[in-house]
Design a protein around this motif. Structure first.
Motif, mmCIF file in Angstrom:
data_model
loop_
_atom_site.group_PDB
_atom_site.id
_atom_site.type_symbol
_atom_site.label_atom_id
_atom_site.label_comp_id
_atom_site.label_asym_id
_atom_site.label_seq_id
_atom_site.Cartn_x
_atom_site.Cartn_y
_atom_site.Cartn_z
ATOM 1 N N UNK A 1 -7.980 14.432 -28.820
ATOM 2 C CA UNK A 1 -9.342 15.083 -29.760
ATOM 3 C C UNK A 1 -10.469 13.993 -29.571
ATOM 4 N N UNK A 2 -10.152 12.625 -29.427
ATOM 5 C CA UNK A 2 -10.947 11.532 -29.279
ATOM 6 C C UNK A 2 -11.424 10.997 -27.899
ATOM 7 N N UNK A 3 -11.035 12.108 -26.807
ATOM 8 C CA UNK A 3 -11.574 11.823 -25.577
ATOM 9 C C UNK A 3 -12.047 12.881 -25.049
ATOM 10 N N UNK A 4 -13.617 12.643 -24.456
ATOM 11 C CA UNK A 4 -14.055 13.978 -23.752
ATOM 12 C C UNK A 4 -13.104 14.235 -22.507
ATOM 13 N N UNK A 5 -12.629 13.451 -21.698
ATOM 14 C CA UNK A 5 -11.679 13.547 -20.524
ATOM 15 C C UNK A 5 -10.273 13.145 -21.015
ATOM 16 N N UNK A 6 -9.350 14.100 -21.281
ATOM 17 C CA UNK A 6 -7.969 13.619 -21.628
ATOM 18 C C UNK A 6 -7.031 14.183 -20.623
ATOM 19 N N UNK A 7 -7.547 14.586 -19.389
ATOM 20 C CA UNK A 7 -6.646 15.096 -18.346
ATOM 21 C C UNK A 7 -5.565 14.015 -18.149
ATOM 22 N N UNK A 8 -4.306 14.868 -17.586
ATOM 23 C CA UNK A 8 -3.136 14.076 -17.179
ATOM 24 C C UNK A 8 -3.531 12.971 -16.195
ATOM 25 N N UNK A 9 -2.854 11.892 -16.069
ATOM 26 C CA UNK A 9 -2.861 10.887 -15.185
ATOM 27 C C UNK A 9 -1.644 11.111 -13.912
ATOM 28 N N UNK A 10 -2.264 11.394 -12.741
ATOM 29 C CA UNK A 10 -1.105 11.738 -11.783
ATOM 30 C C UNK A 10 -0.437 10.422 -11.527
ATOM 31 N N UNK A 11 0.841 10.660 -10.867
ATOM 32 C CA UNK A 11 1.635 9.419 -10.306
ATOM 33 C C UNK A 11 0.840 8.641 -9.432
ATOM 34 N N UNK A 12 0.050 9.233 -8.344
ATOM 35 C CA UNK A 12 -0.744 8.362 -7.602
ATOM 36 C C UNK A 12 -1.640 7.422 -8.188
ATOM 37 N N UNK A 13 -2.293 8.152 -9.149
ATOM 38 C CA UNK A 13 -3.271 7.128 -9.859
ATOM 39 C C UNK A 13 -2.782 6.125 -10.718
ATOM 40 N N UNK A 14 -1.594 6.050 -11.281
ATOM 41 C CA UNK A 14 -0.916 4.978 -11.613
ATOM 42 C C UNK A 14 -0.348 3.909 -10.229
ATOM 43 N N UNK A 15 0.197 4.513 -9.124
ATOM 44 C CA UNK A 15 0.367 3.660 -8.266
ATOM 45 C C UNK A 15 -0.804 2.697 -7.657
ATOM 46 N N UNK A 16 -2.045 3.759 -7.332
ATOM 47 C CA UNK A 16 -3.211 2.935 -6.913
ATOM 48 C C UNK A 16 -3.712 1.976 -7.902
ATOM 49 N N UNK A 17 -3.726 2.187 -9.239
ATOM 50 C CA UNK A 17 -3.954 0.833 -10.205
ATOM 51 C C UNK A 17 -3.483 -0.297 -10.257
ATOM 52 N N UNK A 18 -2.111 0.022 -9.830
ATOM 53 C CA UNK A 18 -1.189 -0.909 -9.758
ATOM 54 C C UNK A 18 -1.335 -1.764 -8.509
ATOM 55 N N UNK A 19 -1.689 -1.045 -7.600
ATOM 56 C CA UNK A 19 -1.850 -1.805 -6.310
ATOM 57 C C UNK A 19 -3.078 -2.728 -6.333
ATOM 58 N N UNK A 20 -4.255 -1.977 -7.039
ATOM 59 C CA UNK A 20 -5.731 -2.308 -6.854
ATOM 60 C C UNK A 20 -5.564 -3.716 -7.647
ATOM 61 N N UNK A 21 -4.650 -3.834 -8.951
ATOM 62 C CA UNK A 21 -4.709 -4.817 -9.749
ATOM 63 C C UNK A 21 -4.168 -6.112 -9.351
ATOM 64 N N UNK A 22 -3.447 -6.051 -8.057
ATOM 65 C CA UNK A 22 -2.863 -7.305 -7.641
ATOM 66 C C UNK A 22 -3.856 -8.114 -6.911
ATOM 67 N N UNK A 23 -5.164 -7.543 -6.176
ATOM 68 C CA UNK A 23 -6.010 -8.255 -5.817
ATOM 69 C C UNK A 23 -7.262 -8.468 -6.657
ATOM 70 N N UNK A 24 -7.197 -7.921 -7.712
ATOM 71 C CA UNK A 24 -8.265 -8.569 -8.596
ATOM 72 C C UNK A 24 -7.857 -9.604 -9.698
ATOM 73 N N UNK A 25 -6.698 -10.140 -9.617
ATOM 74 C CA UNK A 25 -6.375 -11.154 -10.603
ATOM 75 C C UNK A 25 -6.235 -12.440 -9.794
ATOM 76 N N UNK A 26 -6.759 -13.635 -10.098
ATOM 77 C CA UNK A 26 -6.533 -14.929 -9.185
ATOM 78 C C UNK A 26 -5.367 -15.726 -9.939
ATOM 79 N N UNK A 27 -4.569 -15.158 -10.980
ATOM 80 C CA UNK A 27 -3.667 -15.780 -11.658
ATOM 81 C C UNK A 27 -2.493 -15.217 -11.201
ATOM 82 N N UNK A 28 -1.397 -15.820 -10.895
ATOM 83 C CA UNK A 28 -0.254 -15.509 -10.296
ATOM 84 C C UNK A 28 0.701 -15.109 -11.375
#
Length: 219
Positions: free
Chosen positions: A192-219
């Motif tokens: 109710x509190x989101x304009x877009x609350x569509x489901x998050x596909x597996x591929x998006x989860x994998x993509x975000x996890x992969x992208x996060x590795x290159x975004x942080x400078x802390x091991x």
């Protein structure tokens, strides 16, 4: 009138402002609850310059009404049940066992899909920020907390855009910090509190996890 979030990413960026004290600290680990919690957690991890991973749990839906949680399972064979719902709906032990078996299989599938060969993150002595896109009954979250505590983190903060007032009060007694944006009453439901609350596909989860590795400078 309380506002709606455009999507999970916007909610994550706004929620990160409540967690500034964790920024650029080497012991912080942001853990998203798949699937919907991961886009929120990604924005928090990016803002805080902290590593991101997932912590797997699965809701146990009532037979015939999967959206109603009667409990949840987590990593390490953790199971948390909502005894009031089980009793009021007279859910049998056999029905519970069937649901648990189904969700265990899905838990294992998601672990392989999201993590691949990567080891499970080690929360020991870390400052954990556990993130979801909203908390309604709390069954899934409490299963995650139970399994997390088996790994002895230094502290646990829960971050969520939306949480009911009664559950927030209960949660404050369980963790070191609760960060939230909305505490609506009546709560309605998370979507109710989101304009877009569509489901998050597996591929998006994998993509975000992969992208996060290159975004942080802390091991």
């Amino acid at each position: 009138m309380q506002r709606h979030f455009r999507d999970r990413a916007e909610a994550g960026r706004l929620l990160a402002s409540k967690l500034k004290s964790y920024a650029k600290k080497s012991d912080v680990l942001v853990l998203g609850l798949p699937r919907g919690g991961v886009p929120v957690a990604f924005e928090i991890a990016k803002t805080l310059n902290a590593p991101l991973d997932i912590w797997l749990v699965r809701k146990l839906g009532v037979p015939g009404n999967k959206e109603l949680a009667m409990g949840a399972i987590g990593m390490g064979d953790v199971r948390v049940m909502n005894k009031e719902i089980v009793k009021s709906l007279k859910v049998s032990d056999e029905a519970i066992a069937r649901v648990v078996d189904q969700e265990k299989q899905e838990l294992e599938r998601r672990d392989r899909a999201y993590r691949g060969d990567r080891p499970i993150p080690d929360p020991r002595d870390r400052a954990i920020i556990l993130v979801d896109d909203g908390i309604a009954t709390g069954s899934t979250l409490f299963a995650a907390l139970t399994s997390l505590r088996q790994h002895h983190p230094a502290s646990i903060a829960v971050a969520t855009p939306i949480i009911p007032p009664s559950l927030c009060k209960k949660l404050r007694r369980e963790v070191d910090k609760v960060a939230y944006l909305l505490q609506p009453d009546p709560f309605h439901f998370i979507g109710f509190w989101y304009d877009d609350f569509s489901s998050t596909p597996d591929r998006v989860v994998c993509d975000l996890l992969a992208r996060s590795v290159s975004l942080t400078s802390i091991p």
